[in-house]
Write a protein that holds these residues in place. Sequence first.
Motif, PDB file in Angstrom:
ATOM      1  N   ARG A  11      33.676 -25.840  15.138  1.00  0.00           N
ATOM      2  CA  ARG A  11      32.710 -26.305  16.146  1.00  0.00           C
ATOM      3  C   ARG A  11      31.978 -25.121  16.778  1.00  0.00           C
ATOM      4  O   ARG A  11      30.762 -25.164  17.003  1.00  0.00           O
ATOM      5  CB  ARG A  11      33.415 -27.124  17.234  1.00  0.00           C
ATOM      6  N   ARG A  12      32.733 -24.055  17.060  1.00  0.00           N
ATOM      7  CA  ARG A  12      32.119 -22.880  17.677  1.00  0.00           C
ATOM      8  C   ARG A  12      31.129 -22.214  16.715  1.00  0.00           C
ATOM      9  O   ARG A  12      30.065 -21.762  17.136  1.00  0.00           O
ATOM     10  CB  ARG A  12      33.198 -21.879  18.100  1.00  0.00           C
ATOM     11  N   ARG A  33      29.363 -23.738  14.503  1.00  0.00           N
ATOM     12  CA  ARG A  33      28.163 -24.589  14.492  1.00  0.00           C
ATOM     13  C   ARG A  33      27.333 -24.366  15.761  1.00  0.00           C
ATOM     14  O   ARG A  33      26.099 -24.315  15.707  1.00  0.00           O
ATOM     15  CB  ARG A  33      28.583 -26.056  14.377  1.00  0.00           C
ATOM     16  N   GLU A  34      28.016 -24.205  16.901  1.00  0.00           N
ATOM     17  CA  GLU A  34      27.314 -23.959  18.171  1.00  0.00           C
ATOM     18  C   GLU A  34      26.559 -22.635  18.133  1.00  0.00           C
ATOM     19  O   GLU A  34      25.410 -22.548  18.581  1.00  0.00           O
ATOM     20  CB  GLU A  34      28.318 -23.943  19.323  1.00  0.00           C
TER      21      GLU A  34
END
Length: 258
Positions: free
Chosen positions: A246-247, A249-250
């Motif tokens: 997720r990080r 992708r962020e």
Amino acid sequence: MTRVSVIGCGNMGGAFLKGLARAGGHHLMAIDLDSEALAAVEAHADETSNDTAAAADADVVVLAVKPDVAEAVLEGLDLSADQTLVTLAAGVSREFVAGRTDASVVRIMPNLAAETGDMAAAATTEGLTDEVRELLEDLGAFVEIDESLMDVSTAVNGSGPAFAFYIIDAMKTAGVEGGLDPEQAETLAAQTFKGAAETVLRDDRSVDELVDAVCSPNGTTIEGMEVLWDSDADEAVAEAVGAAERRSRELAEAFENA
């Protein structure tokens, strides 16, 4: 002999360069504005420079700079269509890099084990050449993926070494608490992980089958595995990978929107 220029000789770029030097068969140019970074890899490079223009004669240029300076470095690079640019910059898309150079571009996500020839890497199918494949084979193992899978790859093989170090340290600590010398415990724990990983890669059996092979009925291993099976250890590892993905992708989204 392939001429390779590595731009950015920090942790990852330095590991990449040292791994290629260890493998041999390459003419290596180390490029970095930081004199200390160059000094750290000088013994492993055929040439060093603080000028990115020195990459002009390379067959393969490795972009191993931090994402926030990637665009500025690319603006100062004048590469031709005959050259290949390998970008390691996390979160920076292949399309972004390709739009700023005439060179053929491939994006990869390696890890620090490149230095010892034990790297696990993912490479985008688009832009990947046999020349780059040979470089990656000199550094370890790699898989070819669609770029849409680069975030999860970043979590598995990019962040994964830290997760493995954490578990190795937990096993070392348990060994020390049981009476082993810290150095002995670390050697046993780390070598056990190394051997287990090699077995997974070389053995035709599945991971579950290998677990069964170590677990003799009523033996010591099955007792320990019962504890793990009853715990949430597998879920914690999956959550760690998910958080890293997720990080990743962020960071990619923030970079593209900057």
